[in-house]
Design a protein around this motif. Structure first.
Motif, PDB file in Angstrom:
ATOM      1  N   GLY A   1       3.506  -4.973  -5.867  1.00 35.47           N
ATOM      2  CA  GLY A   1       2.284  -4.246  -5.554  1.00 35.47           C
ATOM      3  C   GLY A   1       1.214  -4.571  -6.577  1.00 35.47           C
ATOM      4  O   GLY A   1       1.480  -5.162  -7.626  1.00 35.47           O
ATOM      5  N   ALA A   2      -0.016  -4.206  -6.253  1.00 33.89           N
ATOM      6  CA  ALA A   2      -1.133  -4.407  -7.177  1.00 33.89           C
ATOM      7  C   ALA A   2      -2.101  -3.250  -7.018  1.00 33.89           C
ATOM      8  O   ALA A   2      -2.247  -2.682  -5.926  1.00 33.89           O
ATOM      9  CB  ALA A   2      -1.842  -5.734  -6.916  1.00 33.89           C
ATOM     10  N   LEU A   3      -2.773  -2.896  -8.114  1.00 33.22           N
ATOM     11  CA  LEU A   3      -3.710  -1.775  -8.103  1.00 33.22           C
ATOM     12  C   LEU A   3      -4.941  -2.121  -8.914  1.00 33.22           C
ATOM     13  O   LEU A   3      -4.906  -2.998  -9.789  1.00 33.22           O
ATOM     14  CB  LEU A   3      -3.035  -0.522  -8.670  1.00 33.22           C
TER      15      LEU A   3
ATOM     16  N   ALA B   1       4.508  -3.423 -14.020  1.00 39.93           N
ATOM     17  CA  ALA B   1       5.051  -4.584 -14.725  1.00 39.93           C
ATOM     18  C   ALA B   1       4.025  -5.249 -15.626  1.00 39.93           C
ATOM     19  O   ALA B   1       4.383  -5.951 -16.575  1.00 39.93           O
ATOM     20  CB  ALA B   1       5.592  -5.595 -13.714  1.00 39.93           C
ATOM     21  N   TRP B   2       2.762  -5.052 -15.332  1.00 40.83           N
ATOM     22  CA  TRP B   2       1.688  -5.649 -16.132  1.00 40.83           C
ATOM     23  C   TRP B   2       0.411  -4.893 -15.841  1.00 40.83           C
ATOM     24  O   TRP B   2       0.197  -4.419 -14.713  1.00 40.83           O
ATOM     25  CB  TRP B   2       1.495  -7.122 -15.771  1.00 40.83           C
ATOM     26  N   HIS B   3      -0.440  -4.731 -16.847  1.00 35.57           N
ATOM     27  CA  HIS B   3      -1.745  -4.116 -16.622  1.00 35.57           C
ATOM     28  C   HIS B   3      -2.716  -4.630 -17.665  1.00 35.57           C
ATOM     29  O   HIS B   3      -2.321  -5.180 -18.710  1.00 35.57           O
ATOM     30  CB  HIS B   3      -1.655  -2.594 -16.683  1.00 35.57           C
TER      31      HIS B   3
ATOM     32  N   VAL C   1      -0.046  -4.827 -11.839  1.00 37.64           N
ATOM     33  CA  VAL C   1       0.869  -5.217 -10.771  1.00 37.64           C
ATOM     34  C   VAL C   1       2.149  -4.404 -10.892  1.00 37.64           C
ATOM     35  O   VAL C   1       2.558  -3.993 -11.984  1.00 37.64           O
ATOM     36  CB  VAL C   1       1.194  -6.727 -10.802  1.00 37.64           C
ATOM     37  N   VAL C   2       2.758  -4.154  -9.736  1.00 42.75           N
ATOM     38  CA  VAL C   2       3.970  -3.353  -9.634  1.00 42.75           C
ATOM     39  C   VAL C   2       5.126  -4.283  -9.279  1.00 42.75           C
ATOM     40  O   VAL C   2       5.020  -5.086  -8.336  1.00 42.75           O
ATOM     41  CB  VAL C   2       3.823  -2.268  -8.549  1.00 42.75           C
TER      42      VAL C   2
END
Length: 460
Positions: free
Chosen positions: A306-308, A39-41, A32-33
């Motif tokens: 955001g999210a990826l 910010a987290w992965h 997440v962005v």
């Protein structure tokens, strides 16, 4: 260390773990962005030994189109082209010479979905001349309907190369990737990188997928990228442009083409980005697929998040993973908005408040950022924000009146051909068609007809 709450991190990890298992994805990295970066992965499954999950390259497929669009819009912002220009003016000799650059960017040019010849995603590509394009590649008339076109973005990449005098990938690296510090994004894999696989539909087996240089079709889907670099692209879409484009141009990219943006749910395309609105939330980004890989990047510009997701499988990864991660984040840690503070009014406050379009009530308000907003008062109505224009006018930013000019006087507003007045159909204002001298009445239409009939008989 992530600044997300431990409970939020567990919720996100649980969703990613299920997506990897249920989708049978050999290796999956998601994140997440927030606050301008990753910010987290988390990484799940088989990833290159010893590599940090956020530094493993995956193919991002059509997310490459967003980078391609940025290279085109840089040319536009420099005054070297206009989105209404026909392609022929900048890239001569194709069957799409009469189609505009803007139509190509928004998949409205009627270009074929794929390039002619063998499937470009699984076979090495060549030059534009080697494609041997013909009128058969014009599958629809221009500007009639959305038709997703990989070929169209291959042409846009060639346009950029033609204008810059350099290969598109070199232009993208020099003008977009390096300025955004996306140093681990490249046209071909650079270790550590995931290997692409197809997963057997009926057995727990995998098959390696090919990887190659797509040639002229590279701008449609060739880039490889890490989660950390993809998060930087997400921050770019959220407004941290790093000087690559102006924030106004990035916002222009996110405006959907041919969609009523007031509808609660829709899917559309802007300029190199997909735009989805679901349950009142608008997401901007792009999905990507290439043999052996699936990817997605989505941002919520309202929330600033955001999210990826990056996976090395041809099929199976849930395309809704990114939006669901955003929903989880929004529910667990909703954004705390900035405190309201007064600011100067851009016009005389006496001109704000109720106005009437015929009998329909509207309200003109000053909104943050030195803008005006005109919208229905107490009932649905056509709605738009306006920015200051030349000579005391105002120009529509969005909604029904986007691009239209608003002129404000003491007793009326003039907007396109419409006139809004302080009272419904004010006879003292220049109302188109005039106002009946009889004025407002409690009599019904049939009573008016009876009176007119009797007057006619008396006259006779």
């Amino acid at each position: 260390m992530s600044d997300l709450l431990p409970t939020t991190q567990r919720t996100l990890l649980a969703r990613v773990a299920r997506a990897q298992r249920d989708g049978r994805v050999p290796g999956l990295v998601a994140g997440v962005v927030r606050d301008g970066g990753l910010a987290w992965h988390a990484g799940r499954g088989a990833l290159p030994a010893g590599a940090a999950p956020d530094d493993v390259q995956f193919r991002i497929g059509s997310i490459t189109k967003t980078v391609c669009a940025v290279t085109v819009l840089r040319l536009r912002d420099e005054g070297l082209l206009d989105l209404d220009d026909p392609l022929e003016r900048h890239l001569p000799g194709t069957p799409f010479g009469d189609r505009t650059i803007g139509q190509l960017l928004s998949h409205l040019a009627g270009a074929g979905a794929e390039s002619p010849g063998q499937w470009w995603e699984r076979t090495p590509g060549g030059s534009l001349a080697e494609l041997a394009l013909s009128d058969d590649d014009r599958v629809l008339p221009a500007a009639r309907r959305f038709h997703y076109s990989n070929l169209g973005f291959g042409l846009l990449g060639e346009l950029v190369a033609h204008r810059r005098g350099a290969d598109w990938a070199d232009v993208a690296r020099r003008e977009v990737l390096l300025p955004l510090d996306m140093t681990r994004t490249s046209p071909r894999p650079q270790a550590p990188a995931a290997a692409g696989h197809a997963v057997h539909p009926w057995a727990e087996l995998t098959l390696p997928e090919p990887e190659h240089d797509a040639g002229v079709m590279a701008p449609a889907g060739q880039l490889w990228c890490t989660a950390r670099d993809l998060a930087r692209l997400g921050a770019f879409l959220l407004g941290d442009t790093g000087g690559v484009l102006s924030p106004a141009t990035v916002e222009e990219m996110t405006l959907p083409a041919g969609i009523d943006a007031a509808s609660p749910s829709w899917a559309a395309y802007g300029l190199g980005v997909q735009v989805h609105r679901v349950d009142g939330v608008t997401l901007v980004g792009h999905g990507g697929s290439m043999p052996g890989f699936l990817a997605g990047l989505w941002v919520d510009r309202e929330e600033g998040t955001g999210a990826l997701a990056l996976g090395n499988t041809t099929a199976g990864l849930d395309s809704g993973l990114g939006p669901r991660l955003l929903a989880d984040l929004r529910a667990a840690e909703p954004r705390i908005v900035d405190a309201w503070a007064p600011e100067p009014c851009p016009i005389d406050p006496a001109l704000l408040g109720p106005w009437f379009w015929g009998p329909s009530p509207y309200a003109l308000r000053a909104v943050p950022g030195g803008l005006l907003h005109l919208g229905g008062l107490g009932r649905p109505g056509r709605s738009s924000r306006f920015r200051p224009g030349p000579d005391g006018t105002w120009v529509g930013l969005d909604g029904y009146f986007a691009g239209e000019t608003l002129r404000i006087t003491g007793d009326h507003l003039r907007l396109a051909t419409f006139v809004l007045t302080r009272t419904p159909y004010d006879p003292a204002a220049p109302v188109p068609g005039g106002v009946a001298a009889s004025g407002w009445s409690a009599e019904t239409a049939s009573q008016h007809a009876d009176i007119e009939s009797k007057q006619s008989l008396t006259a006779g």
